[in-house]
Design a protein around this motif. Sequence first.
Motif, mmCIF file in Angstrom:
data_model
loop_
_atom_site.group_PDB
_atom_site.id
_atom_site.type_symbol
_atom_site.label_atom_id
_atom_site.label_comp_id
_atom_site.label_asym_id
_atom_site.label_seq_id
_atom_site.Cartn_x
_atom_site.Cartn_y
_atom_site.Cartn_z
ATOM 1 N N SER A 228 0.565 -1.697 0.114
ATOM 2 C CA SER A 228 -0.045 0.022 -0.283
ATOM 3 C C SER A 228 0.874 1.757 -0.075
ATOM 4 O O SER A 228 2.407 0.824 0.272
ATOM 5 C CB SER A 228 -1.050 -0.164 1.142
ATOM 6 N N ASN A 230 0.294 3.273 1.956
ATOM 7 C CA ASN A 230 0.785 4.074 3.481
ATOM 8 C C ASN A 230 2.241 2.904 3.985
ATOM 9 O O ASN A 230 3.107 3.672 4.609
ATOM 10 C CB ASN A 230 -0.701 3.499 3.504
ATOM 11 N N GLU A 231 2.273 1.784 3.295
ATOM 12 C CA GLU A 231 3.283 1.309 3.901
ATOM 13 C C GLU A 231 4.408 1.941 3.121
ATOM 14 O O GLU A 231 5.326 1.714 4.229
ATOM 15 C CB GLU A 231 3.552 -0.560 3.302
ATOM 16 N N LEU A 239 -3.476 2.426 -3.163
ATOM 17 C CA LEU A 239 -4.158 2.578 -1.753
ATOM 18 C C LEU A 239 -4.049 1.643 -0.369
ATOM 19 O O LEU A 239 -4.048 1.394 0.649
ATOM 20 C CB LEU A 239 -5.726 3.652 -1.764
ATOM 21 N N LYS A 240 -4.734 0.565 -1.188
ATOM 22 C CA LYS A 240 -4.579 -0.865 -0.367
ATOM 23 C C LYS A 240 -3.697 -2.062 -1.034
ATOM 24 O O LYS A 240 -3.476 -2.245 -2.140
ATOM 25 C CB LYS A 240 -6.300 -1.457 -0.566
ATOM 26 N N ALA A 241 -2.698 -2.645 0.637
ATOM 27 C CA ALA A 241 -2.624 -4.124 -0.548
ATOM 28 C C ALA A 241 -2.750 -4.532 -0.413
ATOM 29 O O ALA A 241 -3.896 -5.259 0.126
ATOM 30 C CB ALA A 241 -1.641 -3.670 1.083
ATOM 31 N N ASP A 242 -2.410 -5.790 -1.157
ATOM 32 C CA ASP A 242 -3.057 -6.808 -2.080
ATOM 33 C C ASP A 242 -1.414 -8.006 -2.463
ATOM 34 O O ASP A 242 -1.153 -8.129 -3.746
ATOM 35 C CB ASP A 242 -3.926 -6.616 -3.459
#
Length: 570
Positions: A228, A230-231, A239-242
């Motif tokens: 993400s 953020n990471e 925006l989101k890890a996957d």
Amino acid sequence: MKRRSFISLTGLGATGIASGALSAIPSQTFATPFSADLKASELHAQVVIAGGGVGGCSAALSALRNGLDVIMTEETDWIGGQLTSQGVPPDEHAWIETHGAPKSYRDYRNAVRNYYKSHYPVTEASRAKERLNPGNAMVSALCHEPRVSLAVLQEMLAPYISSGKLTLLIEHKITSAEYAGNKVKALKAQSLRTGRNYILTAPYFVDATETGELLPMTGTEFVMGTESRNETRELHAPLKADPDNQQAFTVCFAMDYVPGTNNIGEKPAEYDFWRNLVPKMTPAWPGKLLDLSYSNPKTLEKKPLGFHPEGISTDPYLNLWIYRRILAKDNFTPGAFKGDISTVNWPQNDYTLGNLVGVSQKEFNHHVNRGKQLSLSLFHWLQTEAPRPDGKQGWAGLRLRKDVMGTEDGLAKYPYIRESRRIKAQFTILEEHVGQDNRIQVAGAEAGKVAADFYDSVGIGYYHIDLHPSSRGNNYIDFSSLPFQIPLGSLLPIRMENLIPANKNIGTTHITNGCYRLHPVEWSIGEAVGLLVSYSLKKNVIPHQVREGKNLLAEFQDFIVKQGIELKWK
């Protein structure tokens, strides 16, 4: 505790274990969970390399050059990975002829050219070219046949096989590992031809597999897919890890064209599916997958393409035939070849309907088989329906060159996998270190002129950040990077002491993998790993100590520079 003999298998056969004489190594004893397998033979070396691809071969060569005993396994019957069994001609940067890769990589490239000049009926004009490009292709200054790379790599390794320094186990797969605490103790390799097991022990183990297979087997911490924003603070991160968002893989193939012939075979089983597929992408793909157009990687707008298998210009559009052409008949005496040979690693056969990393063997096989159906469908479409400049449809004279790929179906022996499990590393390379726009955003305009300077550099490389469409429907992510360094910290797991990555499984992110995954960079990584093992054994230290000790690091860098590695860009 059972006492068993270790056996060294030497020689270079075409299939199975490298053939040759058997020579005994003094008996040793050890206890592992594998001890219950009384039928397994035990092999010992100073380093075990799992995976005989580009990184594996270069790691083996640098370790062998420094006197180490090496065991290397390879799943297919061809060493060389991207260059051979995956059928992908080199993707390289503009300065590769003079700098930006280790001396050993340039030696390999020179050997490829010399092989053509020594063994092929090249014209005098071609023979005189210092920088002969066998395929006269666009994607590389050295587009050539997989078998030539195979021959060159075999020649480079042959002296070490004959001397017994290298044990080469082709058509062998690592099936399990024994580890305790921060160290790997042994690997179990199984022959894919006979089912026979081998227990491999060494002070050091190298994961040069295409998917980072040793990482979960050995309890080594790793990541997959996208991190993400953020990471990682990366400009192009989602925006989101996957972990399941991974780049497409491709089953490549080779073909030639014989005018006036009809080579159309049966329609592939999944032809109607692939012929009508409109990829679900964000931003949107511009139409059907099987079409002479695709999403421009940088703008994502529709980009028309051309195709003419006689090499005739399709201006203003790129002629896909010459894009990855691996043999141009004009380089050879008239009549030596009926026509050119071209490989297909195009947007049209990128497979995005599932992953090959982090899945069961059954699911792996399922997606590879569908990837094969995609490539066979693309080939059939080119034969029967592809639009031609003369207004007709299809090129019936196209032939799959099964001999070029060394397979019965004409497809590459192994899929071209762009993304792997990646170690959680002592240091992770982020977009802000190598991405031009992200560096400007973080540190200003001047930072956007050069990549980050790493005090622990063990090599250099370059490629733009190139992420193919993904399994979660991301369209291309393609943007400018800067000529970069390879930090030693990215090769060191956060905890494991004697397992080192040497492929696409180093400490990058999903984003930065996009420029660290190409042929010369993988070679550079493997070269550094082989030298790191050699130095660590000589100094009786672990690799982490090399990075942490100022004097050790300086001495190691001096050691690798003397062996032809560049630490900084000129």
